[in-house]
Design a protein around this motif. Sequence first.
Motif, short mmCIF file in Angstrom:
data_model
loop_
_atom_site.label_atom_id
_atom_site.label_comp_id
_atom_site.label_asym_id
_atom_site.label_seq_id
_atom_site.Cartn_x
_atom_site.Cartn_y
_atom_site.Cartn_z
N THR A 73 2.91 -5.23 3.37
CA THR A 73 3.18 -5.61 1.69
C THR A 73 2.50 -6.67 1.10
O THR A 73 1.95 -6.47 0.05
N ILE A 74 2.31 -7.79 1.83
CA ILE A 74 1.64 -8.96 1.41
C ILE A 74 0.18 -8.92 1.00
O ILE A 74 -0.48 -9.18 0.07
N LEU A 75 -0.59 -8.06 1.94
CA LEU A 75 -1.84 -7.69 1.89
C LEU A 75 -2.22 -6.47 1.30
O LEU A 75 -2.59 -6.22 0.06
N VAL A 76 -1.78 -5.28 2.08
CA VAL A 76 -2.18 -3.80 1.41
C VAL A 76 -1.64 -3.67 0.17
O VAL A 76 -2.14 -2.97 -0.70
N CYS A 77 -0.26 -3.56 -0.08
CA CYS A 77 0.45 -3.39 -1.39
C CYS A 77 -0.18 -4.15 -2.41
O CYS A 77 -0.09 -3.82 -3.73
N SER A 78 -0.33 -5.57 -2.27
CA SER A 78 -1.08 -6.47 -3.30
C SER A 78 -2.04 -5.97 -3.71
O SER A 78 -2.62 -5.82 -5.00
N ILE A 79 -3.14 -5.31 -2.73
CA ILE A 79 -4.22 -4.78 -3.35
C ILE A 79 -3.80 -3.71 -4.31
O ILE A 79 -4.71 -3.66 -5.47
N THR A 80 -3.05 -2.73 -3.90
CA THR A 80 -2.88 -1.77 -4.86
C THR A 80 -2.42 -2.16 -6.23
O THR A 80 -2.80 -1.82 -7.31
N GLY A 81 -1.28 -3.10 -6.03
CA GLY A 81 -0.60 -3.62 -7.45
C GLY A 81 -1.35 -4.14 -8.06
O GLY A 81 -1.28 -4.10 -9.36
N ILE A 82 -2.09 -5.13 -7.59
CA ILE A 82 -3.08 -5.88 -8.58
C ILE A 82 -4.02 -5.34 -9.22
O ILE A 82 -4.59 -5.38 -10.56
N THR A 83 -4.74 -4.29 -8.31
CA THR A 83 -5.63 -3.31 -9.00
C THR A 83 -5.04 -2.51 -10.13
O THR A 83 -5.94 -2.39 -11.18
N ILE A 84 -4.17 -1.97 -9.92
CA ILE A 84 -3.39 -1.14 -11.04
C ILE A 84 -3.01 -2.02 -12.24
O ILE A 84 -3.36 -1.50 -13.48
N VAL A 85 -2.73 -3.29 -12.18
CA VAL A 85 -2.40 -3.96 -13.15
C VAL A 85 -3.63 -4.35 -14.05
O VAL A 85 -3.73 -4.52 -15.10
N MET A 86 -4.68 -4.89 -13.22
CA MET A 86 -5.93 -5.19 -13.67
C MET A 86 -6.70 -3.82 -14.64
O MET A 86 -7.16 -4.18 -15.73
N VAL A 114 7.40 2.61 -13.38
CA VAL A 114 8.88 2.80 -13.72
C VAL A 114 9.51 1.21 -13.85
O VAL A 114 10.16 1.11 -14.89
N GLY A 115 8.99 0.39 -13.06
CA GLY A 115 9.60 -0.86 -13.26
C GLY A 115 8.88 -1.94 -14.09
O GLY A 115 9.46 -2.93 -14.43
N GLY A 116 7.56 -1.61 -14.25
CA GLY A 116 6.69 -2.87 -14.94
C GLY A 116 5.84 -3.50 -13.60
O GLY A 116 6.21 -3.46 -12.69
N PRO A 117 4.81 -4.12 -14.16
CA PRO A 117 4.17 -4.96 -13.36
C PRO A 117 4.86 -6.08 -12.57
O PRO A 117 4.60 -6.38 -11.61
N ALA A 144 -5.15 -13.03 -15.60
CA ALA A 144 -4.26 -12.43 -16.41
C ALA A 144 -3.40 -11.32 -15.72
O ALA A 144 -2.35 -11.25 -16.10
N ALA A 145 -3.85 -10.89 -14.60
CA ALA A 145 -3.02 -9.83 -13.97
C ALA A 145 -2.07 -10.48 -13.12
O ALA A 145 -0.68 -10.24 -13.11
N ILE A 146 -2.22 -11.61 -12.51
CA ILE A 146 -1.34 -12.45 -11.95
C ILE A 146 -0.07 -12.78 -12.73
O ILE A 146 1.08 -12.95 -12.51
N SER A 147 -0.62 -13.53 -13.99
CA SER A 147 0.19 -13.79 -14.78
C SER A 147 1.42 -12.69 -15.38
O SER A 147 2.35 -13.33 -15.53
N LEU A 148 0.82 -11.59 -15.62
CA LEU A 148 1.68 -10.56 -16.06
C LEU A 148 2.64 -10.03 -15.05
O LEU A 148 3.83 -9.83 -15.38
N ILE A 149 2.11 -10.10 -13.98
CA ILE A 149 3.12 -9.78 -12.61
C ILE A 149 4.45 -10.86 -12.63
O ILE A 149 5.42 -10.40 -12.73
N PHE A 150 4.01 -12.19 -12.85
CA PHE A 150 5.06 -13.02 -12.95
C PHE A 150 5.91 -13.14 -14.08
O PHE A 150 7.00 -13.28 -13.75
N THR A 151 5.16 -13.13 -15.06
CA THR A 151 6.21 -13.03 -16.33
C THR A 151 6.87 -11.80 -16.59
O THR A 151 8.00 -12.10 -16.96
N ASP A 152 6.50 -10.86 -16.09
CA ASP A 152 7.33 -9.26 -16.35
C ASP A 152 8.29 -9.38 -15.21
O ASP A 152 9.49 -8.73 -15.60
#
Length: 454
Positions: A304-317, A89-92, A235-243
């Motif tokens: 959040t910094i550890l567990v949620c990041s695993i989910t978020g980065i994997t989904i973006v990748m 809904v919100g984007g990367p 690329a995934a981290i870059s997309l998260i920051f730019t978006d």
Amino acid sequence: MLDILGDISSFVWGPPTLILIVGTGLYLTFRLGFLQIRALPYALKLAFSPKRQDKKSKGDISHYQALTTAMAATIGTGNIVGVATAVVVGGPGAVFWMWITALFGMATKYAEALLAVKYRTTDSKGQMSGGPMYYLERGMNAKWLGVLFAIFGAIAAFGIGNMVQSNSVSDALQSSFNIPTWVTGIVLTLLTGLVILGGIKSIGKVTAFFVPIMAAIYVIGGLIIMVMNLDLIPAAISLIFTDAFTGSAVGGGILGTVIRYGVARGVFSNEAGLGSAPIAAAAAKTDYPGRQALVSMTQVFIDTILVCSITGITIVMADQFSGGLDGAPLTSASFSAFLGETGGYLVTISIVFFAFSTLVGWSYYGEKCFGYLFKNDKALSIYRIVFVLVVFYGAIELIDVVWLMADIMNALMAIPNLIGLLGLSGVVAYETKKFMKIAKEEKEQEKSAKAKSA
């Protein structure tokens, strides 16, 4: 009724509430001098290093058990389902705003736990009772706010902390392994009863063993994916920051949507500001409020910094978030994209573990809120029994009205709690200054003792 409750839910979880939650964390961050950053290494050491309990320490469970009990309630389906929804809904960029929420949320969680320990009381059975209802009454002299918080908490426990979780478990097991929902319901009900009817000491022992294992399984799975696909991470981290600052990927290209869903899902996941976790912190054996507060602060970092990041980065990748999938199916598909069927099973098993742990942790929160309202052992026993029985009903059928009402109660918990945190921020600052001085002296004494032994 569904439409009305949906509108109410959207309102109470709208921008004003989210701004109040993040704003409180921001205010506490500056008032405490960015304590969550400068004291994080020491806080992690307190949380995970075996330390002899001082004879003067009062409480029912150890620092570590209090931490895992709170983590049991927060590391839940929000880490898998909530993050996926935020990205769709919100984007990367929503992942970035989850990180920001967690950064300030650590200061909020610290303040909650400190006040919970400072204003806790001992009940008729000699057990500790604390949380927002007690620091609102004893610290703010506003018992009516404490009563409101307790009402909202006792009700929310049956929805978000019970039926929603048992339904998630039964649904996941039926989808992946074709296990009938009624079978899952019976097993869950029995397991829940065995754990929570034994009280906080039983809950503390179970979560101390259970939580590290369940978190490790999920985190290791995510780390394996990242190590095997290191080339996709930049690329995934870059997309998260730019978006995060453009909101151009999904969610209609609206920056406000990116921020709103990142903040909302971050708060849903780590519960900083909602007032739930300090109820567990109040039961910890500790000599100073500041010591347990630092331990509780690490919960947000891990969640959040550890567990949620695993989910978020994997989904973006995996880059499947714009293909129509959402929630658990999206996370499952993302893990499966890298690990095959094993990835899907890993997510399913994690949902089962995460949801059950949330159920156990929230049973204690609901019980303490109910106990504050009705100081009667028989009434409390009835509450526990009803809570256990509702687990079965949630596993076989979840009514949308229940979800929405619990969602509303969960948001309403935050309002009196945040009033208490802002009103007692001076107490938090004073206790922090006092404890950090003691911690510095302890560190110097340890250095001196090591020098003499050498």
